[in-house]
Design an enzyme around this catalytic site. Structure first.
Site, PDB file in Angstrom:
ATOM      1  CE1 TYR B  14       1.346   1.844 -20.739  1.00 55.11           C
ATOM      2  CE2 TYR B  14       3.460   2.707 -21.483  1.00 55.11           C
ATOM      3  CZ  TYR B  14       2.210   2.905 -20.924  1.00 55.11           C
ATOM      4  OH  TYR B  14       1.809   4.168 -20.566  1.00 55.11           O
ATOM      5  CG  ASP B  38       1.406  10.116 -17.428  1.00 59.14           C
ATOM      6  OD1 ASP B  38       2.002  11.199 -17.566  1.00 59.14           O
ATOM      7  OD2 ASP B  38       1.229   9.315 -18.364  1.00 59.14           O
TER       8      ASP B  38
END
Lengths: 123, 123
Positions: B14, B38
């Site tokens: 990631y 987020d």
């Protein structure tokens, strides 16, 4: 919603209580119906009584705590910290990442601790 | 359940994708029906298409990433990392704490990023 400053202060109180307080001191920082999952993946403890019992191991040892990093977002905090436990026979160091949510009075409504046994350092 | 090693490798992938990849590269690490929040407290994005769109800002900038600390517990990871974004005009540094869950193939099933705008450093 608790302010970011309130949440930061609550995390500071929590680490102080884990470091120098009793299990009752720590449990008092939680809301009545709070949940605790430590480590993540285990069955959560529900309610302040079960939470105080979880922390009762604190009452037999000397702990010191240190905040390593803290992020606040919404009603939540994520923080990395060090806890050093002196059992009298050995010293155990662990540095979990905890995630907490807070109510309007900055009481802890949930706590989830991310760590695994392999993260423990015994000296 | 994905193993701790699989989860650590997924976090590494990631951060590499956020650092040097495209939004499609990052989105490919998520499960089809994954969710992304987020920062924490905002409306979650649901599904890989919405997630790829979220990361599309990556495609216009240069990012470098660095893992600062990682804890794995159960099917979850919490990790503190640094992202430095070079927009061409300025450099933005941010060090969030992210929490992810993973499916059996170590695809990301949820991501929650703990940070607030005041954590950003612009140079």
């Amino acid at each position: 919603m608790a302010s970011p400053d309130d949440i930061r202060a609550a995390v500071t109180r929590y680490l102080a209580a884990v470091g120098g307080g009793t299990s009752a001191d720590v449990a008092a920082l939680y809301a009545d119906d709070a949940t605790l999952e430590d480590p993540v993946g285990t069955e959560p403890k529900v309610g302040r009584e079960a939470i105080e019992k979880f922390y009762s191991a604190l009452d037999a040892v000397q702990n010191t705590t240190e905040l390593l990093s803290l992020r606040v977002a919404g009603n939540s905090a994520a923080f990395h910290f060090r806890v050093v436990t002196d059992t009298g026979e050995q010293t155990v160091t662990i540095e979990p990442i905890d995630v907490m949510t807070f109510d309007d009075q900055a009481r802890i409504t949930s706590m989830r601790a991310f760590w695994s046994p392999e993260d423990m350092v015994v000296a």
